[in-house]
Scaffold this active site. Structure first.
Site, PDB file in Angstrom:
ATOM      1  N   ASP A 174     -15.427  -3.328  -1.405  1.00 55.67           N
ATOM      2  CA  ASP A 174     -15.110  -3.114  -0.002  1.00 55.67           C
ATOM      3  C   ASP A 174     -16.411  -2.943   0.754  1.00 55.67           C
ATOM      4  O   ASP A 174     -17.299  -2.199   0.315  1.00 55.67           O
ATOM      5  CB  ASP A 174     -14.252  -1.854   0.162  1.00 55.67           C
ATOM      6  N   ASP A 220       0.855  -1.184   0.000  1.00 56.86           N
ATOM      7  CA  ASP A 220       0.000   0.000   0.000  1.00 56.86           C
ATOM      8  C   ASP A 220       0.891   1.234   0.000  1.00 56.86           C
ATOM      9  O   ASP A 220       1.799   1.350   0.830  1.00 56.86           O
ATOM     10  CB  ASP A 220      -0.901   0.016   1.235  1.00 56.86           C
TER      11      ASP A 220
END
Length: 242
Positions: free
Chosen positions: A130, A8
């Site tokens: 998500d 990330d």
């Protein structure tokens, strides 16, 4: 089962968030490329890259870091975060990404995903779904919709998508174990490649995912906090017995 070490990126650095909160950031490396090489040296066969700044901005922000990683390793990568147009998807594929992950626009405009799969192929376009309490969250997890993850998965299937990265936000970065039940339920209901994301903390978590029939798992903080040995995980869960 395919394992995906996660990288990330925020401000050009390799970081991890907790529950997607941008004010809860821990920096693990100032060189995402070096981190990618480390995971590949430990057996990684596919990497999962997320442009966290891009997820908020709605456009690629960490492109230089993504290019650095693609140049540094010889394994495929999938890239997500802020990819909300055909041009942005095409740009990442041209840079060398094997797959691009579309989240916010997939939820807002499922037909867009159909156009992408038509143009680039079903195997290269991934839906990033998500969820908080089973409801789809978008725009860097800042907004929660009224659409369920299962409903959106089935829409994606109609659009030709075969890969879905499913993140349970409540588990993300918590090392509390993945939501095996919800991910398994999505896999059975859709017959898609549902890739579990969020909460993987141990070999036992990976065993539970595999035994539930889940075909992929993203591993983040457990690797960075040395809770899980990647080389051993690849041996146990990716390599076929002789």
């Amino acid at each position: 089962m395919q394992l995906y070490p996660a990288i990330d990126m925020k401000d050009g650095r390799c970081v991890r968030l907790t529950q997607g909160l941008f004010d809860n950031v821990k920096v693990y490396s100032h060189s995402p490329g070096d981190m990618a090489k480390l995971w590949v040296s430990k057996g990684a066969t596919f990497l999962h890259l997320v442009d966290l700044d891009g997820a908020l901005a709605g456009r690629s922000v960490n492109e230089e870091a993504i290019k650095e990683i693609i140049r540094a390793v010889d394994v495929p990568v999938q890239v997500g975060g802020g990819i909300r147009s055909r041009e942005a998807a095409e740009r990442m594929l041209e840079l060398g990404a094997a797959r691009v992950i579309i989240g916010t626009r997939a939820a807002a405009e499922p037909e867009f995903m159909g156009r992408l799969t038509d143009r680039f192929g079903s195997g290269r376009i991934v839906a990033g779904i998500d969820a908080k309490d089973g409801l789809v969250a978008v725009e860097g997890w800042g907004k929660v919709s009224s659409v369920t993850a299962a409903q959106l998965c089935l829409k994606m299937k109609k659009m030709g998508v075969c890969h879905v990265v499913y993140t349970d936000i409540s588990r993300d970065g918590m090392l509390s174990g993945p939501n095996v039940e919800a991910t398994g339920s999505l896999t059975r209901a859709t017959q898609m490649d549902i890739i579990a994301s969020g909460g993987v903390s141990s070999m036992e978590d990976l065993r539970r995912l595999r035994d539930e029939g889940i075909q992929g798992a993203i591993i983040g903080k457990a690797l960075y906090e040395e809770r899980l040995d990647l080389r051993e995980a690849v041996r146990l869960f990716e390599e076929k017995p002789a």
